[in-house]
Design a protein around this motif. Sequence first.
Motif, PDB file in Angstrom:
ATOM      1  N   THR A 190       0.809  -1.658   0.157  1.00  6.83           N
ATOM      2  CA  THR A 190      -0.256   0.006  -0.153  1.00  6.83           C
ATOM      3  C   THR A 190       0.841   0.803  -0.056  1.00  6.83           C
ATOM      4  OG1 THR A 190      -0.244   0.264   2.331  1.00  6.83           O
ATOM      5  CG2 THR A 190      -1.885  -0.897   1.921  1.00  6.83           C
ATOM      6  N   ASN A 191       0.197   2.601  -1.124  1.00  7.55           N
ATOM      7  CA  ASN A 191       1.046   3.409  -0.463  1.00  7.55           C
ATOM      8  C   ASN A 191       1.428   3.745   1.122  1.00  7.55           C
ATOM      9  OD1 ASN A 191       0.480   3.961  -3.726  1.00  7.55           O
ATOM     10  ND2 ASN A 191      -1.188   4.672  -2.609  1.00  7.55           N
ATOM     11  N   ASP A 192       0.707   3.907   1.944  1.00  8.56           N
ATOM     12  CA  ASP A 192       1.505   4.505   3.357  1.00  8.56           C
ATOM     13  C   ASP A 192       2.592   2.781   3.817  1.00  8.56           C
ATOM     14  OD1 ASP A 192      -0.098   2.098   4.031  1.00  8.56           O
ATOM     15  OD2 ASP A 192      -1.533   3.339   4.840  1.00  8.56           O
ATOM     16  N   GLY A 193       2.743   1.986   3.287  1.00  2.17           N
ATOM     17  CA  GLY A 193       3.299   1.463   3.767  1.00  2.17           C
ATOM     18  C   GLY A 193       2.884   0.216   5.070  1.00  2.17           C
ATOM     19  N   ARG A 194       1.492   0.584   4.652  1.00  3.86           N
ATOM     20  CA  ARG A 194       1.457   0.093   6.608  1.00  3.86           C
ATOM     21  C   ARG A 194       0.258  -1.502   6.009  1.00  3.86           C
ATOM     22  NH1 ARG A 194      -1.105   3.955  10.133  1.00  3.86           N
ATOM     23  NH2 ARG A 194       1.008   6.049  10.628  1.00  3.86           N
TER      24      ARG A 194
END
Length: 501
Positions: free
Chosen positions: A155-159
């Motif tokens: 995911t874009n937020d890396g989570r």
Amino acid sequence: MRNMMRVGIVGGGPAGLTLAATLRREATKAAPFEITVLERGSAGRDQGNGWDLSKTAQEALARAGVDVPAVQRRGSDTARLFNVTDTARPDVCMRWPNSLAKLGLKKDQVLEMLNQETSRNEIIRRLIAAATHSDGGSGSVTVRHDCNVSTARRTNDGRGVEILGRNGDSYGTYDVVVDASGIASRLRHCRFSEAADAFYTGRTIVQGIVSSPEKSWHPWLTSRLGEGSMAVAGPAPSGTGIEQWMAQRYGAALEDQHTNINLWCFTEGPNDIPSLLKLEGLHGITSDKDAVKATMDYCVQRLSHEDWPEMYRDAFRAAESIRVLPVFMHPMAEVAYAHAVPDSEDLSVIGIGDALHALPPWSGTSGNYALTDATELATALLKLREGTEGTCTQEQIAAVLREQEAAFLKRADGPRERCMQVSKFAERAAKTLNIRDFSFEDSFLGTEAKDRSWSDLESVCIVGFFRVITFLNWLESYGIQPPKHEASAAARAAAEEPAAQ
């Protein structure tokens, strides 16, 4: 990261469901799991035969909440192997003799192989029930069918990791993504490039399914098959090369008489036989009459040498369903790691079973290793949650997954190397050996007796074990029982008596 760990499992077979059920059953309220299983097949579809469960695999299923004896076929831990030119007695009889049992010796004290066969359909049914049961454990499991997964991405937020369908639709975002989708996995390329894909072994299994051999096969065949397996080696149509006729029961209940009947064929490419039979694009089992007739006619033709009595050809003619299975296998672990996708080490995606390290059926380990992977991964994730008091980062998750991945790949490398050796011998036997020179012992070991040395203690011990067990079974008439039901009059009239050979 929130306290609930979101686990996405792609593949609703035994391995994926074992992982899901185990996590749900053993999770704590302080560290629960929210698990989604995405299966590409339809609910309730026929998944064919199972396999003989190793002790470790049995323990994995029991841990997941499955009553193991309920999915096993009693008496199926027997295999009788014959040469078609001498069917008075089997060349090899793999059955635990009563004489050893009376001495207090148990089979699992001596060898890991030759366990009771299972019903894959029943295993899946019971695993789904165990995974979605509301009592005990903490968390939830949702099983979704008809899900065409294509890939996963960070995911874009890396989570987390998002699972995507073939049309780009999202199947959700997860903290952990487990690929249990088998050898046709589309998620494998998130971790390893195409250069590490599975390769064709040169063998294609052509399989017929008979609902009740007792109603259509010669009684001699059903009595030798019993509740287990049998194989018969004979000459190829030209007289040079070996064909192996194989049959195996697979229903868990004794009243279920379903039996697979197989030929193992060597071809240059995986699509050779499907193209010849006009079955391109066919996946799984089909009962289409034209497909069944074309496939079984092909098998009958391969048994056209005069040494094959008609009853073996009639056994194929009795098939009601078929499937054609080109056999693939993944390369060694070092090859996989040499072609790892850059920057994928910290991606929280892991393969288990055939999605990670596919082995061929003759390894005897493929399904068992898949369940072992599942139960060990469950232990690792539960331990991670406990050690981080229910919260953990993507970096912590990925580190655990890479450690498990390495262990899974290393475990599969041993039998993989042996499978390659056995396959080379089997291909040579299928193409060049005369039936009088064929030996099942050589087939197991992957070498001819003349090429083995007495200093090869492993081979000496294996051959000695086969011969002792077969001799002890000879004293017990190989455990052969009279057929439960008589075949039809037409089947009896069409078959030649083996005793006349």
